[in-house]
Structure formats: C-alpha cells, structure tokens
Design an enzyme around this catalytic site. Structure first.
Site, PDB file in Angstrom:
ATOM      1  N   HIS A  58       0.871  -1.180   0.000  1.00 51.44           N
ATOM      2  CA  HIS A  58       0.000   0.000   0.000  1.00 51.44           C
ATOM      3  C   HIS A  58       0.905   1.227   0.000  1.00 51.44           C
ATOM      4  CE1 HIS A  58      -3.630  -2.402   0.841  1.00 51.44           C
ATOM      5  NE2 HIS A  58      -2.782  -3.171   1.499  1.00 51.44           N
ATOM      6  N   ASN A  90      -6.786   0.707  -2.671  1.00 54.21           N
ATOM      7  CA  ASN A  90      -7.683   1.286  -1.650  1.00 54.21           C
ATOM      8  C   ASN A  90      -7.114   2.597  -1.121  1.00 54.21           C
ATOM      9  OD1 ASN A  90      -5.678  -0.306  -0.459  1.00 54.21           O
ATOM     10  ND2 ASN A  90      -6.903  -0.759   1.342  1.00 54.21           N
ATOM     11  N   ASP A 302       2.254  -6.988   2.354  1.00 51.58           N
ATOM     12  CA  ASP A 302       1.051  -6.215   2.697  1.00 51.58           C
ATOM     13  C   ASP A 302       1.449  -4.948   3.470  1.00 51.58           C
ATOM     14  OD1 ASP A 302      -1.562  -5.372   2.988  1.00 51.58           O
ATOM     15  OD2 ASP A 302      -2.123  -6.885   4.461  1.00 51.58           O
TER      16      ASP A 302
END
Length: 421
Positions: A58, A90, A302
């Site tokens: 991310h 996201n 992640d």
C-alpha cells in the site's frame, strides 16, 4: 538515474531458479548482468540474490501522502532488497478508473526508486457492485485487478469479473473474507481472544471465501491470486483447488510466518493489529509448511503504513495494518532459515521469481544478459528494527525493537543503483 556498472568481488552468487550457487565475481555493465563491470565492491561474506518482488503493498497515493508517498514507499522497498512492488487501489479516491491509474503511474515514473505496478479496483469505488473499465486499464498497464481491503462479497459480481478476465488476461488478486462472519472482530478468534475478551475473526471467514472463488475460477477457467493467507483451512482450500487444476496461487506475509496471536496480549495495535490477524501456532506451522512445499507460492508484505496518532488508539479502535518492506528478508531469514524451517534458496525464490510469476511479471535473474535486479545481503549482520528510523514515512512495524539477522547492503533495480547502506 544512469545505468549502473559494478564488480562485486568474491560474493556468493545465489540464483535458485537458474541453478547458480557459487562464490565468484558478479559483474554489472550498463545496467545488465555480465560484461566488464565497473566500480569494485568487496562482496566477501555477502550473498548476491535476484532482487525481491512484492505483489502486495500500500503506497497510500492518492489521498494519504501523510503516511506514505511513492518516493518513500519505494525507498523502503529498495532498502529491503525489493526491485518491484505492486500497489493496491484502496486509496482516497480509489484507483478505479483510467484517469486515476494514469496519474499514479505518472507520479511513479518520476518518484519511484524501483519498479511499481498497480492493481486497480475490480469494482467501481470498491463497492462490490459495478465492474470497472478493466480493458481500458489493462491497456494502460494495469498488472491485474483487486478490491483489496474489501472483498468482492457478491458471487455473481465475482463471476462477471472472471468472465471479463477472458478479455484482459490479467490476474484477479483477492482479499478473501466473509465480512459478516468477521463482524466486529479485531484479532484471531480462539483461546487468546476469549481470554482477552475481544471480538474474534474466525479462520473460516477467510477459507469459506477462498472456497467460493476457487469454485468460480474453476467454472470460468479464471486466474486468481489469494492475498495474505493466514489460516490452515485456507491452505487446505488452495491445495484442493490446485489439485483439481484451478489456476490459483497464494501469498503469505512475514508476520504471519513469524508470529502468532499470543503476542496480542501485549495490546500494542501499532505492532500486532492487522487483517487478516495473527493466528494460532497451528496456523503458523501450516503456513510455513505450505510455503516450503509451494502450496503457498510466494511472500508478500502487505506493507500498510499508518500515522502514529491513528495507531495510538485502544486496540479495538486502531486501524489494521503493519509496514513490512524493510524487514521482510530479515524476518524470514531469522524466523525460518536460521531455525531450519526453510532453505535459504527457497526463501530467495519465494521472494523473487515466484512472487513475480504469480502476477505474470518478469522474473529477476542473475544470468548474464538479464537486467541488473540484485539484492546484496550480509547474512550475518544483526539489526535492531527501528534503530535509526525507517525509509517509510510510517513506523508501525510488527517487529519494532526486535533483533533480526540479515541485512540488505545494496540493491540494484532495473539496472540502476537503488539503495546503498
């Protein structure tokens, strides 16, 4: 930047896919493996491996540049030996259309220290309803598609996405969770959550979702990759799906390979609150065995940056997520290789070529003529995580304060020197 030339002298050259494991000089000439080389680097006691690939990070761009930017996220990647990272959609707004995708690709072109791929959303606004213009985004250069952060709850929408995939030929990367089963859970459902009186997230909320999507992928001849596998039951579903010929792969994070829900008793959301949550010792064993035998194909961090004030809340209220790029190799080396649970060569594969393969990306290699994608590692060096800060803007590491073994000294990414300690 200019293409690099260097000669790393007397280094252990380890490329498991190419079958290379020998102590010799490794040369890089104008950004390519081989040739005359250039600036001399002493590689004694060090290991040169193909650079790592992270299929799941991310980068928080656009919208949350206070927690990470492409410049800082890719600096963290380079410091961890990564040469390619793949970013999730996201963001605020989500990467769900060609205009937003084009914008972040342009920023990466200017700021990134390593290659950055993007996984735009499967559904508009990640709302699980209408499919995004995946054909248009694939043409622009999308690596694949994912609603990571929110699963695609509706089976019919997932089936249509798998049908659309016949046109794009790109993988669907799936965060698997039954949100209703997870409910308001904040950690793994089990004896520890019961003891702490905290709402639990059952393992089945993950494995049930995987079973559904594996069945749909089988029906439609689809290609799916499962994010951050955390539970023994999920490993079993993936193994069964592979056995019946479904094109499915799975990733596992360093924190799920190293830690269990027992650490949650410290009530430190900065380090130990993530989704999926840290699970039981039995789950951890199943993940390690599945990574060793290839049922789980690769490692993914992640990497999920959060501002310290967000994480500075009671455990139940704090956001999910930990950073991981700078510590990934050291964590896996310390907890798995050093303890005899995984061969170093297997770790190098699962962080490099295998991680590239699951998303159809070029596989880093140390054979002559390949682009210089190299991580130079000191396997004996000890590091205390967080000492001297992070390249990332965020400090929410699951391993804050831990002493780990294995340090990245240099990273060449796409033929350029991306990081030097």
């Amino acid at each position: 930047g200019r293409p690099a030339s260097a000669t790393i002298r007397n280094v252990r050259v380890l490329d498991p896919v190419a079958g290379i494991d020998e102590v010799r000089d490794l040369t890089i000439t104008d950004g390519v493996i081989g040739g005359e080389g250039g600036e001399s680097v002493d590689g004694s006691g060090l290991i040169a491996v193909p650079g790592f690939v992270d299929p799941h990070v991310h980068l928080r761009v656009p919208g949350r540049e206070d927690t990470e930017e492409i410049a800082t996220g890719t600096a963290a990647a380079a410091a961890g030996g990564f040469v390619t990272v793949v970013a999730m959609p996201n963001t605020e707004p989500p990467i769900d259309c060609a205009s937003v995708l084009g914008r972040v690709m342009e920023i990466a072109e200017v700021e990134a220290r390593v290659r950055v791929g993007f996984l735009p959303a499967i559904t508009v606004g990640q709302n699980g309803e209408g499919l995004t213009e995946q054909g248009e985004m694939a043409e622009l250069g999308a690596v694949g598609f994912s609603d990571d952060g929110v699963p695609v709850a509706n089976a019919e929408v997932m089936r249509r996405a798998l049908q659309y995939q016949q046109i794009t030929g790109r993988p669907l990367v799936l965060h698997e969770e039954d949100i209703d089963l997870s409910g308001s859970g904040v950690m793994h459902e089990g004896p520890v959550s019961a003891r702490l009186g905290m709402a639990g997230i059952p393992s089945l909320s993950e494995s049930i979702a995987v079973a559904r999507d594996a069945a749909l992928a089988g029906l439609e001849g689809g290609w799916i990759h499962i994010c951050h596998v955390s539970a023994r039951e999920t490993v079993e579903e993936i193994r069964r799906a592979k056995d019946r010929g479904v094109r499915i792969s799975g990733e596992v994070t360093p924190h799920h390979l190293a830690l269990t829900d027992e650490v949650v008793v410290e009530l430190d959301p900065r380090r130990h609150k993530m989704n999926p949550p840290l699970r039981s010792a039995e789950d951890r064993q199943a993940l390690i065995e599945a990574l060793a035998d290839g049922t789980l194909d690769c490692i993914a961090t992640d990497h999920a940056p959060h501002a310290s004030q967000e994480k500075d809340e009671p455990f139940e209220q704090a956001p999910f997520g930990v950073i991981g790029l700078e510590t990934a190799f050291a964590v896996c080396n310390t907890y798995l290789v050093e303890r005899g649970r995984l061969a170093l060569a297997t770790l190098v594969r699962r962080m490099g070529a295998d991680a590239a393969r699951v998303l159809g990306l070029p596989e880093p290699s140390l054979v002559a003529g390949a682009p210089a994608d190299v991580a130079l590692i000191d396997p004996a060096a000890e590091v205390v995580v967080g000492d001297g800060g992070f390249e990332s803007k965020s400090a929410n590491s699951a391993f804050l304060g831990a002493t780990l073994k294995g340090r990245v000294e240099m990273t060449f990414a796409g033929g350029q020197l991306a990081w030097r300690r």
